[in-house]
Design an enzyme around this catalytic site. Structure first.
Site, mmCIF file in Angstrom:
data_model
loop_
_atom_site.group_PDB
_atom_site.id
_atom_site.type_symbol
_atom_site.label_atom_id
_atom_site.label_comp_id
_atom_site.label_asym_id
_atom_site.label_seq_id
_atom_site.Cartn_x
_atom_site.Cartn_y
_atom_site.Cartn_z
ATOM 1 C CE1 TYR A 196 -3.763 2.500 0.905
ATOM 2 C CE2 TYR A 196 -1.917 3.635 1.942
ATOM 3 C CZ TYR A 196 -3.202 3.651 1.450
ATOM 4 O OH TYR A 196 -3.930 4.799 1.492
ATOM 5 C CD GLU B 65 -5.906 4.291 -1.309
ATOM 6 O OE1 GLU B 65 -6.042 4.585 -0.121
ATOM 7 O OE2 GLU B 65 -6.819 3.795 -1.998
#
Ligand code: GDP
Ligand code: MN
Length: 377
Positions: free
Chosen positions: A104, A189
């Site tokens: 992530y 993201e």
């Protein structure tokens, strides 16, 4: 805030050199088949619904295909579905990559620190909210030097990357930082960021652009993938109409009064579901049109809070009564009104004659709307 669909976010990433799988967008099952048959999208491939809500993987909106026929049927089964109130109109087809690990990475603004912040976690592919805090690394970034070599090295360490993948991360973070800054993003993201052999590849993209900077990015201003179908109709009719999660419809005039009305309802335990700002309309037809749009959102009750100035109270009242008569009896809902100002007496008389609860006090009327919604449920 302009939220970009995955494929648009990936277009931004591509511009800044963030590595991506090869892929293309399809708007029909036939197109999905021909993109894979022609080799534009290599097989096996992933077929992903282009909606703005997350959790597509778990929701069955990410499928795999080994042949053009399978790509066609995967696209056919996803297109047209409704996922968390969004209709799937596009699918993204991408080569399916063999994943070693899912990570992530994101850059966003930390409002408390008033700085951009780099967030990394070795646990990608799941919602970051479900990852324990101790497994997430957060580094504030000074916007003037930008993301430094030190910060990029620390990110690699926090993700457990060394050698080739660490080097790949370094270049990727430079690109991601440039995208974040130059596109005036609020969020970029990558979840998951996949380790594929010695490389890193962004499998997903979530990009939101700051609204206040839209004048610097006219291309984004027209993109509104996040509008609901009713919001889309409202936009075409130039009606300020927003759908929320609750069940009370709010009709007010002026942004300030509209927002204050939502706050008052919330404070009294109500839950606003859709709101309409009549602005400076002084046209009963326009009021009626707006009201009918609100009726389609099926509110449990509607609270009308009008301060009559340019928009005269009796104009609004007339429009409303006219519109109500057009709503089928089964679809009608209780209406509570507070109208003050220009032609208040005339407006109140018209509304009361039509069976609307009209109360001049704000708190009392808002309370009545909350009660009406509660009873209707
Ligand atoms: P989200 O659930 O809406 O965030 O959608 P994602 O784009 O993150 O996809 C969900 C999951 O699908 C990912 O976490 C991966 O596990 C899987 N996935 C997506 N693309 C690929 C791919 O190219 N190869 C493989 N093996 N899995 C993929
Ligand atoms: Mn994802």
């Amino acid at each position: 805030m302009v939220k970009l669909a995955e494929w648009r976010g990936k277009d931004v990433f591509r511009k800044y050199g963030v590595p991506l799988p090869r892929g293309a967008v399809a708007r029909s099952a036939e197109e999905a088949e021909s993109l894979t048959r022609s080799g534009a999208v290599p097989l096996p491939c992933v077929v992903k619904a282009q909606v703005l809500s997350g959790g597509r993987g778990k929701g069955g909106l990410v499928r795999f295909a080994n042949s053009p026929e399978e790509a066609r049927s995967a696209a056919a089964s996803i297109l047209g579905l409704t996922f968390k109130d969004e209709k799937v109109k596009e699918v993204l087809l991408e080569e399916k990559l063999p994943i070693n690990r899912e990570l992530y990475v994101s850059l966003t603004l930390d409002r408390a620190l008033r700085l951009p912040i780099l967030i990394t976690s070795p646990h990608g592919g799941v919602e970051i909210e479900s990852v324990p805090d101790s497994e997430i690394d957060r580094q504030p970034v000074d916007p003037f030097p930008g993301l430094t070599a030190y910060e990029r090295r620390r990110a690699a360490k926090s993700l457990g990357l060394e050698g080739g993948p660490a080097k790949s991360l370094d270049g990727l973070l430079v690109g991601l930082w440039n995208a974040f800054q130059r596109e005036d993003a609020e969020l970029v993201e990558i979840n998951p960021l996949a380790v594929v052999g010695d490389r890193l590849v962004a499998l997903d993209a979530k990009v939101t652009i700051e609204d206040d900077a839209s004048f610097r990015h006219p291309d984004y201003a027209e993109i509104r993938d996040d509008r609901t179908p009713l919001e889309e109709i409202a936009r075409e009719k130039e009606i300020a109409f927003v759908q929320l999660d609750g069940n009370i419809g709010v009709i007010a005039n002026g942004a300030g009064l509209t927002m204050a009305t939502l706050d008052v309802l919330k404070e009294l335990g109500g839950s606003p579901g859709v709101f309409l700002d009549l602005g400076g309309t002084d046209d009963p037809k326009k009021v009626a049109e707006a009201f009918l749009l609100m009726a389609q959102a099926k509110p449990a009750a509607v609270f009308l809070n009008i301060f009559g100035g340019v928009t005269k109270c009796d104009t609004v009242a007339r429009g409303l009564v006219e519109a109500m008569s057009q709503v089928a009896p089964a679809d009608r809902f209780p209406l509570v009104a507070r109208i003050r100002g220009n032609n208040e007496v005339e407006g109140t008389t018209i509304l009361r004659a039509a069976g609307v609860t009209a109360v001049p006090d704000l708190k009392e009327s808002a309370q009545a709307a909350v009660e009406a919604a509660r009873r209707a449920r």
